[in-house]
Design a protein around this motif. Sequence first.
Motif, PDB file in Angstrom:
ATOM      1  N   UNK A 283     -18.657  -1.931  -4.162  1.00 24.31           N
ATOM      2  CA  UNK A 283     -18.688  -3.061  -3.240  1.00 24.31           C
ATOM      3  C   UNK A 283     -19.213  -2.653  -1.876  1.00 24.31           C
ATOM      4  N   UNK A 284     -19.762  -3.580  -1.105  1.00 20.27           N
ATOM      5  CA  UNK A 284     -20.337  -3.222   0.203  1.00 20.27           C
ATOM      6  C   UNK A 284     -19.280  -2.718   1.176  1.00 20.27           C
ATOM      7  N   UNK A 285     -19.589  -1.625   1.854  1.00 19.64           N
ATOM      8  CA  UNK A 285     -18.739  -1.061   2.902  1.00 19.64           C
ATOM      9  C   UNK A 285     -19.671  -0.518   3.985  1.00 19.64           C
ATOM     10  N   UNK A 286     -19.556  -1.054   5.178  1.00 21.72           N
ATOM     11  CA  UNK A 286     -20.503  -0.691   6.232  1.00 21.72           C
ATOM     12  C   UNK A 286     -20.120   0.586   6.977  1.00 21.72           C
ATOM     13  N   UNK A 287     -18.906   1.101   6.749  1.00 20.39           N
ATOM     14  CA  UNK A 287     -18.434   2.226   7.566  1.00 20.39           C
ATOM     15  C   UNK A 287     -18.402   3.542   6.821  1.00 20.39           C
ATOM     16  N   UNK A 288     -19.011   3.633   5.631  1.00 22.23           N
ATOM     17  CA  UNK A 288     -18.997   4.883   4.881  1.00 22.23           C
ATOM     18  C   UNK A 288     -20.407   5.215   4.425  1.00 22.23           C
ATOM     19  N   UNK A 289     -20.593   6.475   3.994  1.00 23.91           N
ATOM     20  CA  UNK A 289     -21.882   6.933   3.511  1.00 23.91           C
ATOM     21  C   UNK A 289     -22.370   6.069   2.360  1.00 23.91           C
ATOM     22  N   UNK A 324      -7.640   7.860   7.234  1.00 22.51           N
ATOM     23  CA  UNK A 324      -6.288   8.083   7.724  1.00 22.51           C
ATOM     24  C   UNK A 324      -5.763   9.404   7.183  1.00 22.51           C
ATOM     25  N   UNK A 325      -4.514   9.423   6.766  1.00 24.91           N
ATOM     26  CA  UNK A 325      -3.973  10.612   6.098  1.00 24.91           C
ATOM     27  C   UNK A 325      -4.633  10.730   4.735  1.00 24.91           C
ATOM     28  N   UNK A 326      -5.358  11.840   4.503  1.00 22.20           N
ATOM     29  CA  UNK A 326      -6.111  11.965   3.265  1.00 22.20           C
ATOM     30  C   UNK A 326      -6.109  13.408   2.781  1.00 22.20           C
ATOM     31  N   UNK A 327      -6.416  13.601   1.501  1.00 22.26           N
ATOM     32  CA  UNK A 327      -6.521  14.941   0.935  1.00 22.26           C
ATOM     33  C   UNK A 327      -7.465  14.909  -0.260  1.00 22.26           C
ATOM     34  N   UNK A 328      -7.894  16.098  -0.685  1.00 24.32           N
ATOM     35  CA  UNK A 328      -8.717  16.269  -1.877  1.00 24.32           C
ATOM     36  C   UNK A 328      -7.977  17.152  -2.869  1.00 24.32           C
ATOM     37  N   UNK A 342      -2.731   7.554   3.014  1.00 20.15           N
ATOM     38  CA  UNK A 342      -1.342   7.910   2.759  1.00 20.15           C
ATOM     39  C   UNK A 342      -0.478   7.648   3.989  1.00 20.15           C
ATOM     40  N   UNK A 343       0.760   7.260   3.772  1.00 13.65           N
ATOM     41  CA  UNK A 343       1.685   7.090   4.889  1.00 13.65           C
ATOM     42  C   UNK A 343       2.246   8.430   5.338  1.00 13.65           C
ATOM     43  N   UNK A 344       2.350   9.397   4.396  1.00 15.16           N
ATOM     44  CA  UNK A 344       2.880  10.722   4.724  1.00 15.16           C
ATOM     45  C   UNK A 344       2.530  11.683   3.600  1.00 15.16           C
ATOM     46  N   UNK A 345       2.607  12.990   3.909  1.00 18.40           N
ATOM     47  CA  UNK A 345       2.398  14.041   2.922  1.00 18.40           C
ATOM     48  C   UNK A 345       3.739  14.653   2.517  1.00 18.40           C
ATOM     49  N   UNK A 368      -5.468   4.930   8.816  1.00 20.68           N
ATOM     50  CA  UNK A 368      -6.930   4.910   8.964  1.00 20.68           C
ATOM     51  C   UNK A 368      -7.438   3.501   9.153  1.00 20.68           C
ATOM     52  N   UNK A 369      -8.604   3.195   8.571  1.00 23.25           N
ATOM     53  CA  UNK A 369      -9.153   1.859   8.750  1.00 23.25           C
ATOM     54  C   UNK A 369      -8.465   0.815   7.867  1.00 23.25           C
TER      55      UNK A 369
END
Length: 466
Positions: A283-289, A324-328, A342-345, A368-369
């Motif tokens: 879907x269209x997203x203007x704020x990401x690669x 926002x709070x993110x991980x890989x 994520x709200x917390x880790x 985050x957004x």
Amino acid sequence: MPVLKRALVAPVAALLLLTTASADAGWQRGQAAGATARAQAIRIAVPGAAGAATPTVSAPNDQVLFSGGFSYGEDPTTHAAIVTTGSANASASAATDAEASASASAEVNNLSVFGGEITASSIVAQAHATARAGAAKGDSSGSGVSGLVALGQAVSGGTVALADWGSLTALAGGGSGSAATGYRGSITALEIRLTAEHGGLAAGTTILIGYAEVAAQAPAKPPPPPPVKPKREPKAHTTGKVTPEPSFGIPVRQPPQVTPKLTAGGYVFPVYGPSSFVDTFGGPRSDVSGGWHHGDDIFAPLGAPILAVASGTVFSVGWNQVGGNRLWLRDGQGNLFYYAHLSAFTPLAINGNKVNAGDVLGFVGNTGDAQGTPTHLHFEVHPVGLIGLGYDGAVNPTSYLLAWKHLQDVSFAGGNAWAPLHSIGNAPKPGAILLTASDISSADGLVPGSLERAVRPLIVRSSKLP
């Protein structure tokens, strides 16, 4: 065998505060208002030769780079590669709004230099900076070198001499800042310098593993906009053609239309408990690669546990403006999975940490957004075969999610108490119970023992697990 000589060892805690002078002379220049970040996993500089390096990522315009194994050179005596690594990743994020913020990270696994004379299992360099009106600060929390061994001896940090041919420095960096000038700093996770020829490399060679730098200065208040002159209405008798207004938009790279098989095994659904999702990939997203949605949003209650979908390694744990709070998470096959908002880790969410399928990494939120939207997990799948496309190598996760939701790879027996299948065994009495509103609705904090009576059924059921 050469002898490793101990030199001055600097406390790692002091380095993490970045209180010393910056290691990169380029950062002594003034920094304009805003935020910038730069990171590089590997750089080998050889006097009079080309050397080698992994690509540098920089921000603004957030960038993430995933690299497979890295190999450089050959020792003319042993014919072994001079430098080899497993994966080498880098990311950079910068944003300027009411507050300027920057974050950079470089991570390398399974390093071997000079045929095993220097080895390390995990190398991470992270730098962070924020600046707002009246304040600026930064640090390198999250940086570290694990399993570092040089010439047969373990090295915990600081600088050591490598026999008579060089030196090794772990976790060296610096930073400075003030409300007026903002903050800028950098950190190098591992640096090897040759003072004499060794292993096929000339004296003066520098090998950098894991480098991150950031800068942030609070934005100035924008001047008031100039008054807008009213447009003159065209005369009724005008017959010339009106020039159309230009249209603006982000060029869209089409998302991959493949869903390759993931064969590492043991996959589980990433959210525990009630949840819902639909196919929103592409879907269209203007704020990401690329300008398109790289994953699916899994809607669930605030605080619902977020699980590791496979056994593997956690990396790039932290925050950026969009996720926002993110991980890989990287599984054993090399596939990558991205978790955001994520709200917390949990304590398991540590860079370089090994986790099992079903381990709880964090909790559902809307950071985050996603702030202001219903709480959800943004989840992406990046197969190992498409890592060369960078962040745009994401594929539609819907078919994987549907399959994992029905596989029942992880059992959560015991009502609201959860335990992954691999940890049931001869499990001890649970030390903590995950409670929901229904568990404590009958408990009164003013009545002694009421909370214990409310959760007793959960403890009894958990103790009966095989």
